[in-house]
Design a protein around this motif. Structure first.
Motif, PDB file in Angstrom:
ATOM      1  N   SER A  24       0.828  -1.206   0.000  1.00  0.00           N
ATOM      2  CA  SER A  24       0.000   0.000   0.000  1.00  0.00           C
ATOM      3  C   SER A  24       0.864   1.259   0.000  1.00  0.00           C
ATOM      4  O   SER A  24       1.910   1.311   0.647  1.00  0.00           O
ATOM      5  N   GLU A  25       0.383   2.280  -0.700  1.00  0.00           N
ATOM      6  CA  GLU A  25       1.073   3.574  -0.671  1.00  0.00           C
ATOM      7  C   GLU A  25       1.139   4.128   0.743  1.00  0.00           C
ATOM      8  O   GLU A  25       2.032   4.913   1.058  1.00  0.00           O
ATOM      9  N   GLN A  26       0.207   3.719   1.605  1.00  0.00           N
ATOM     10  CA  GLN A  26       0.171   4.225   2.981  1.00  0.00           C
ATOM     11  C   GLN A  26       1.392   3.797   3.783  1.00  0.00           C
ATOM     12  O   GLN A  26       1.785   4.486   4.716  1.00  0.00           O
ATOM     13  N   TRP A  27       1.975   2.642   3.451  1.00  0.00           N
ATOM     14  CA  TRP A  27       3.116   2.159   4.245  1.00  0.00           C
ATOM     15  C   TRP A  27       4.334   1.752   3.425  1.00  0.00           C
ATOM     16  O   TRP A  27       5.310   1.268   3.969  1.00  0.00           O
ATOM     17  N   GLU A  28       4.291   1.989   2.128  1.00  0.00           N
ATOM     18  CA  GLU A  28       5.426   1.570   1.306  1.00  0.00           C
ATOM     19  C   GLU A  28       6.726   2.269   1.706  1.00  0.00           C
ATOM     20  O   GLU A  28       7.788   1.652   1.681  1.00  0.00           O
ATOM     21  N   GLN A  29       6.668   3.549   2.090  1.00  0.00           N
ATOM     22  CA  GLN A  29       7.896   4.251   2.476  1.00  0.00           C
ATOM     23  C   GLN A  29       8.506   3.648   3.735  1.00  0.00           C
ATOM     24  O   GLN A  29       9.731   3.571   3.862  1.00  0.00           O
ATOM     25  N   GLU A  30       7.667   3.210   4.672  1.00  0.00           N
ATOM     26  CA  GLU A  30       8.175   2.536   5.870  1.00  0.00           C
ATOM     27  C   GLU A  30       8.849   1.222   5.496  1.00  0.00           C
ATOM     28  O   GLU A  30       9.887   0.869   6.051  1.00  0.00           O
ATOM     29  N   LYS A  86       3.762  -5.472  11.780  1.00  0.00           N
ATOM     30  CA  LYS A  86       3.111  -4.166  11.778  1.00  0.00           C
ATOM     31  C   LYS A  86       1.620  -4.265  11.418  1.00  0.00           C
ATOM     32  O   LYS A  86       0.882  -3.299  11.591  1.00  0.00           O
ATOM     33  N   TYR A  88       0.415  -4.482   8.416  1.00  0.00           N
ATOM     34  CA  TYR A  88       0.188  -3.617   7.270  1.00  0.00           C
ATOM     35  C   TYR A  88      -0.761  -4.214   6.233  1.00  0.00           C
ATOM     36  O   TYR A  88      -1.510  -3.501   5.601  1.00  0.00           O
ATOM     37  N   SER A  89      -0.706  -5.507   6.033  1.00  0.00           N
ATOM     38  CA  SER A  89      -1.511  -6.128   4.986  1.00  0.00           C
ATOM     39  C   SER A  89      -2.669  -6.907   5.609  1.00  0.00           C
ATOM     40  O   SER A  89      -2.466  -7.732   6.493  1.00  0.00           O
TER      41      SER A  89
END
Length: 154
Positions: A24-30, A86, A88-89
């Motif tokens: 997800s774009e919401q957590w890709e940077q992390e 986390k 995330y998914s």
């Protein structure tokens, strides 16, 4: 290693299992920061990282003492656990087996870094499947279709 000098640049490409769009774009940077930490802790230099919801590109400056397959295994294992820990998914997240590894000269780095940073723009015009097959053809890598990633029909 005293007296050892090298320039080894490798672009890694690997996909989410089933090539599902789970990043997800919401957590890709992390995720990218976490992977950067893995590479750095293995004494390698991460030069660029980016991707799409279904795959990732990583450009690494490698030392000759590094075993590429061990590094990729560690990146996949640790980042997979990071995503799960986390939460995330919402779906079961795993990386697919296998990866692409493509080498570059120092002179090509700017273009490769720009290519990786422009993944989202790039994939408006071509699919990951087209991109990956073109890499294999461009680098004259013998391959069989049945051993490529499991492609989801789009």
């Amino acid at each position: 290693m005293p007296g050892t000098f090298s320039q080894i640049y490798i672009q890694l490409v690997f996909a989410v299992k089933g090539r599902r769009s789970l990043i997800s774009e919401q957590w890709e940077q992390e995720l990218y920061k976490y992977i950067t930490g893995i590479v750095t802790n293995k004494n390698q230099k991460l030069l660029a990282i980016n991707g799409m919801p279904d795959h990732i590109h990583i450009l690494i400056g490698m030392k000759p003492s590094c075993c590429l397959s061990d590094l990729v295994r560690e990146i996949k294992k640790a980042s997979n656990e990071f995503i799960k820990t986390k939460g995330y998914s919402r779906s079961k997240f795993d990386w697919q087996e296998g990866y692409g590894a493509f080498s570059y000269s120092h002179l090509a780095l700017d273009n490769v870094i720009q290519y990786i940073h422009n993944q989202k723009e790039h994939h408006r015009r071509r699919t990951f499947q087209e991109e990956y097959k073109d890499f294999l053809i461009k680098y004259k890598i013998d391959h069989k279709e049945e051993y490529l990633f499991d492609w989801i029909e789009e």
